[in-house]
Design an enzyme around this catalytic site. Structure first.
Site, short mmCIF file in Angstrom:
data_model
loop_
_atom_site.label_atom_id
_atom_site.label_comp_id
_atom_site.label_asym_id
_atom_site.label_seq_id
_atom_site.Cartn_x
_atom_site.Cartn_y
_atom_site.Cartn_z
CB SER A 1 -6.35 -4.91 4.91
OG SER A 1 -6.84 -4.15 3.84
CB THR B 1 -10.41 -7.89 8.76
OG1 THR B 1 -10.27 -7.24 7.51
CG2 THR B 1 -11.24 -7.07 9.70
CD1 TRP C 1 -3.09 -12.72 12.61
CD2 TRP C 1 -2.11 -11.44 11.05
NE1 TRP C 1 -1.73 -12.72 12.86
CE2 TRP C 1 -1.11 -11.96 11.91
CE3 TRP C 1 -1.72 -10.62 9.98
CZ2 TRP C 1 0.25 -11.66 11.73
CZ3 TRP C 1 -0.38 -10.33 9.81
CH2 TRP C 1 0.59 -10.84 10.67
CG HIS D 1 -14.62 -3.74 5.76
ND1 HIS D 1 -13.35 -4.06 6.13
CD2 HIS D 1 -15.23 -4.93 5.46
CE1 HIS D 1 -13.19 -5.39 6.07
NE2 HIS D 1 -14.32 -5.92 5.67
NE ARG E 1 -2.26 -8.79 2.33
CZ ARG E 1 -2.80 -9.93 1.99
NH1 ARG E 1 -4.11 -10.05 1.89
NH2 ARG E 1 -2.05 -10.98 1.74
NE ARG F 1 -5.83 -15.58 -1.90
CZ ARG F 1 -4.69 -15.53 -2.58
NH1 ARG F 1 -4.41 -16.46 -3.46
NH2 ARG F 1 -3.85 -14.52 -2.41
CE LYS F 2 -1.17 -19.04 -3.11
NZ LYS F 2 -0.41 -18.48 -4.24
P1 A3P Z 1 -4.82 -13.77 0.99
O1 A3P Z 1 -6.05 -13.85 0.16
O2 A3P Z 1 -3.73 -12.95 0.35
O3 A3P Z 1 -4.32 -15.09 1.43
P2 A3P Z 1 -9.50 -10.17 5.63
O4 A3P Z 1 -9.33 -10.93 6.90
O5 A3P Z 1 -9.38 -8.70 5.79
O6 A3P Z 1 -10.72 -10.61 4.91
O7 A3P Z 1 -8.24 -10.53 4.73
C1 A3P Z 1 -8.05 -11.85 4.26
C2 A3P Z 1 -6.59 -12.01 3.93
O8 A3P Z 1 -5.85 -12.19 5.15
C3 A3P Z 1 -6.36 -13.26 3.12
O9 A3P Z 1 -5.20 -12.98 2.34
C4 A3P Z 1 -6.08 -14.28 4.21
O10 A3P Z 1 -5.44 -15.44 3.77
C5 A3P Z 1 -5.22 -13.46 5.15
N1 A3P Z 1 -5.20 -13.99 6.51
C6 A3P Z 1 -6.20 -14.60 7.20
N2 A3P Z 1 -5.78 -14.96 8.41
C7 A3P Z 1 -4.49 -14.62 8.52
C8 A3P Z 1 -3.50 -14.76 9.55
N3 A3P Z 1 -3.78 -15.36 10.68
N4 A3P Z 1 -2.27 -14.26 9.30
C9 A3P Z 1 -1.98 -13.66 8.13
N5 A3P Z 1 -2.86 -13.51 7.12
C10 A3P Z 1 -4.11 -13.97 7.31
#
Ligand code: A3P
Length: 301
Positions: free
Chosen positions: A49, A51, A53, A113, A135, A267-268
């Protein structure tokens, strides 16, 4: 046991959610041993979601005075947000040893989590602050599918998206049904707004500056007038952006202290990427399940 684990082949049900046996030990160890302090701050999310970030943002926010004149020394430039802000059940209490966390200086910043019903009792009783990041379920699901397949692929091969979607819609996902997870914390944010802040990934993407300020206010460390003028907020937003973090060597080719590749957390980082992987019908199926399960909860999808 349930045979449709995303990452491990079998899951066990505990307090209403599905969990891998190895992880259950960590959750039980937290429940038995973690002693929350009133000054603690928790980042809470369903997996994927955002995390990573939020960990980066809160770490920067709370340590901003320490590094204001020496940005080149900032730990975020050389360490993963996951090593700077540890998960309770996935890192601190994952192994055999019970960690001694009493000497950490306040405010201690942790992540988890674990669904609300399974938080250690002391977290609920201590008066500490919880920040929940929600998210939209379709992007969370697609992100989780990618992540799980990366972890699985070596031994077991990837799982088809349709099979994972069935599991997700039946509530079989890590740390429990997505709707229960979100609703549990949403309800607490309505009951105790000074203790639980409920944020949305999509809103943060749209207005990160306002959210960084909001977080500072909620955590009792609001920005001073001078900080608002001198670009401190913008510095935090830029440093924690997907583009900045994902370009850092530590997040491109590093490994976490738990052994996982840091790049699997980037990822994205976009809103609406689910459309590139799911059909309209699949998206509607998730919408239907969420509407049914969250009906009347006051949580807007
Ligand atoms: P996507 O797979 O849609 O790109 P978590 O940190 O909870 O494991 O979630 C990972 C998701 O947050 C991934 O999404 C990742 O790319 C996205 N993410 C990681 N860093 C981020 C940032 N600085 N800003 C926005 N999204 C980010």
């Amino acid at each position: 046991p349930h045979e449709k684990g995303w990452i491990t082949p079998s899951l066990h049900q505990y307090q209403g959610f599905w969990v891998a046996p190895k992880l259950l030990n960590g959750i039980l160890a937290c429940q038995d041993n973690f002693q929350a302090q009133k000054t603690d701050i928790f980042i809470i999310t369903a997996p994927k979601s955002g995390t990573t970030w939020l960990k980066a943002i809160l770490f920067c926010l709370l340590n901003r005075a320490k590094y204001s004149g020496s940005m080149q020394q900032h730990p975020l430039l050389t360490q993963s947000p996951h090593d700077l802000v540890p998960f309770l059940e996935l890192k601190l209490y994952f192994g055999q040893e019970i960690p001694n966390l009493t000497s950490l200086p306040p405010p201690r910043l942790f992540a988890t989590h674990v669904p609300y019903q399974s938080l250690p009792q002391s977290v609920k009783d201590s008066g500490c602050k919880l920040v929940y990041l929600y998210r939209n379920p379709k992007d969370t699901f697609v992100s989780l599918w990618h992540f799980a397949n990366k972890l699985r692929s070596k031994e077991t091969g990837g799982m088809p998206l349709g099979e994972c979607l069935d599991a997700f819609c039946q509530g079989v996902s890590p740390f429990g049904p997505f709707w229960d997870h979100a609703q549990g914390y949403h309800n607490m944010s309505l009951e105790m707004p000074d203790r639980v802040l409920f944020l949305r990934y999509e809103d943060m993407k749209e207005g990160p500056h306002g959210h960084v300020k909001r977080l500072a206010d909620f955590l009792g460390c609001p920005f001073a007038e001078e900080e608002l003028r001198d670009g401190t907020v913008d510095g935090i937003v830029r440093m924690c952006s997907f583009d900045s973090l994902s370009m850092l060597e530590v997040n491109k080719s590093g490994k976490l202290s738990t052994g996982q590749e840091t790049k699997s957390y980037f990822r994205k980082g976009e809103v609406g990427d689910w459309m590139n992987y799911m059909s309209v019908e699949m998206g509607e199926r998730i919408d239907r399940v969420m509407q049914e399960k969250m009906h009347g909860s006051g949580l807007k999808l």
